[in-house]
Design an enzyme around this catalytic site. Structure first.
Site, PDB file in Angstrom:
ATOM      1  N   SER A 245      35.304  34.685  52.705  1.00 29.55           N
ATOM      2  CA  SER A 245      35.567  36.284  51.998  1.00 29.55           C
ATOM      3  C   SER A 245      34.800  36.501  50.810  1.00 29.55           C
ATOM      4  O   SER A 245      34.742  37.873  50.536  1.00 29.55           O
ATOM      5  CB  SER A 245      37.089  36.458  51.691  1.00 29.55           C
ATOM      6  OG  SER A 245      37.551  36.578  52.896  1.00 29.55           O
TER       7      SER A 245
ATOM      8  N   LYS B   4      32.596  39.607  50.778  1.00 27.56           N
ATOM      9  CA  LYS B   4      32.759  40.977  50.514  1.00 27.56           C
ATOM     10  C   LYS B   4      32.213  41.646  49.289  1.00 27.56           C
ATOM     11  O   LYS B   4      32.130  42.714  49.226  1.00 27.56           O
ATOM     12  CB  LYS B   4      34.417  40.923  50.469  1.00 27.56           C
ATOM     13  CG  LYS B   4      35.242  40.618  51.836  1.00 27.56           C
ATOM     14  CD  LYS B   4      36.804  40.840  51.746  1.00 27.56           C
ATOM     15  CE  LYS B   4      37.542  40.816  52.899  1.00 27.56           C
ATOM     16  NZ  LYS B   4      37.801  39.424  53.266  1.00 27.56           N
TER      17      LYS B   4
ATOM     18  N   SER C  56      41.676  40.929  49.463  1.00 25.01           N
ATOM     19  CA  SER C  56      40.656  40.356  50.488  1.00 25.01           C
ATOM     20  C   SER C  56      41.047  40.951  51.871  1.00 25.01           C
ATOM     21  O   SER C  56      41.204  40.432  52.984  1.00 25.01           O
ATOM     22  CB  SER C  56      40.775  38.928  50.562  1.00 25.01           C
ATOM     23  OG  SER C  56      39.945  38.166  51.359  1.00 25.01           O
TER      24      SER C  56
END
Length: 421
Positions: free
Chosen positions: A73, A76, A257
């Site tokens: 993640s 991102k 997230s």
């Protein structure tokens, strides 16, 4: 008695000195404290790290920093910077209702046109509903516009043509993400949650349209559902609602997230770049946008915007450069890529990862990344001397995620507790 709040000593120490005047830690001193942690077996066979001085951009520590690894993640951060750079922090995503010309008798064709806002909400109350675009409001405004035209019966369809390619993420049906669609409500969640795993809609556009039809009927508009279509260039606008600004979407995405927002922002970047708004097109658009910023992209691949795809490749060097760029006072349009990072011990995905007596609590701000066998952490920290540092720690092949997270958190805490000169 209530427990006392964690000490903010190191935060306050940083406030007293003008930006960039606190001493910079030395590479040798950082190596003395970080190398033993980076060798921890809990981190698995592949690991990389970088620490950058935020004021100057100078690397003050690095191990395999240019090696592309699975970011999970933390990708991102790249999605955020690309979207903010391409669209600007004030950009909003519109969802529209339009009236097609013609029709027989009192029945007209209305199309609900998706603009790609995953946070469009059908809820009355709940987290984020005060700022999110409301499907209820869109229905009420549409009903008023129809009544002004003396229309009380419509055929309702939807338009999701803004996006292209497969809607299903390569990981398949999963409680962590809804099929990517230009039209959905509440991120396709089938419960009352606003973050984390949840049961997901398999037909987000159809579900949103059905709910819209229900709201129209509540306002006296008879509604017949038809198949999805594409709004024509002759369609007349009835009403529209807009998402919060992109900066707010970025902050929500990073703090929690949020995979659905991440995929939406990757596709919005593709639309802005005139690339095909699919997983593949978003990869090209994000890569091109970051290249314009002069970021180190050797070996980088953005197979998705969320980090759920193991085909993603990002280096610690790139993560550090992204955060350094976002923290640059000359780049205020990118600032939410830093302000949205979870705060250790307080917010988002770091709320439970730092004990209250840790030197990192309240001082470390970082994006987490977790897949089976993958653990990453990238963010900013104010050290004991008040110097702002950017860091990225990556590891793959881990077998004990909790042990790996603990070591990564300890590395960030070590930076917070260190003058290291």
């Amino acid at each position: 008695m209530p427990e006392t709040a964690p000490s903010a000593r190191t935060v306050l120490a940083g406030i007293g000195a003008p930006a960039g005047t606190a001493p910079v830690p030395t590479e040798r001193a950082l190596a003395d404290v970080l190398d033993p942690l980076l060798r921890d077996r809990a981190l698995g066979p592949e690991r990389a790290a970088v620490v950058v001085d935020a004021a100057t951009g100078k690397r003050v520590y690095g191990k395999d920093a240019g090696r592309g690894l699975t970011p999970a993640s933390t990708v991102k951060i790249a999605t955020a910077v690309a979207a903010l750079s391409a669209l600007g922090p004030d950009h909003r995503i519109a969802t529209r209702a339009v009236l097609e010309p013609g029709g027989s008798g009192d029945t007209r064709d209305v199309v609900l046109v998706g603009g790609g806002d995953p946070t469009l909400t059908a809820r009355k109350d709940g987290r984020y509903t005060d700022t999110a675009a409301s499907l209820r409001r869109l229905a009420a405004d549409t009903a008023r516009a129809l009544e002004a035209r003396h229309v009380d019966e419509v055929k309702l369809s939807y338009d999701t043509s803004l996006y292209a390619g497969p809607a299903q993420h390569p990981i398949g049906p999963n409680e962590n993400i809804t099929p990517v669609s230009a039209l959905m409500i509440d991120e396709g969640r089938l419960d009352d949650s606003s973050s984390g795993p949840a049961p997901r809609s398999g037909d987000p556009a159809g579900d949103a349209t059905e709910k819209f039809a229900e709201f129209l009927r509540d306002h006296g508009i008879k509604t017949e559902r038809t198949e999805g279509t594409r709004a024509s260039g002759r369609a007349e606008s009835l009403a529209e609602v807009e998402s919060p600004p992109l900066s707010a979407l970025v902050e929500r995405m990073l703090t929690h997230s949020d995979n659905d927002i991440a995929e939406a922002l990757a596709r919005q970047t593709a639309v802005a770049a005139k690339e095909r708004p699919s997983f593949e097109g978003a990869d090209k658009a994000v890569h091109a946008q970051l290249a314009k910023l002069g970021l180190p992209l050797s070996g980088a691949r953005f197979a998705d915007g969320s980090g759920l795809d193991r085909a993603d490749r990002v280096s610690a060097e790139l993560l550090g450069a992204l955060l350094h760029k976002a923290a640059d006072p000359a780049r205020p349009e990118l600032r939410s890529a830093v302000t949205g990072l979870p705060v250790a011990g307080f917010t988002g995905t770091l709320v439970d990862r730092y004990p209250k007596d840790s030197a990192g609590t309240g001082v470390v701000r970082a994006k987490t990344g977790t897949l089976t066998g993958v653990n990453t952490l990238a963010g900013t920290v104010v050290d004991a001397d008040g110097r702002l540092l950017v860091f990225a720690f990556m590891t793959t092949g881990t077998s004990d995620p909790q042990a790996a997270q603990k070591t990564l958190d300890k590395m960030a805490t070590t930076l917070a507790n260190c003058g290291c000169r």
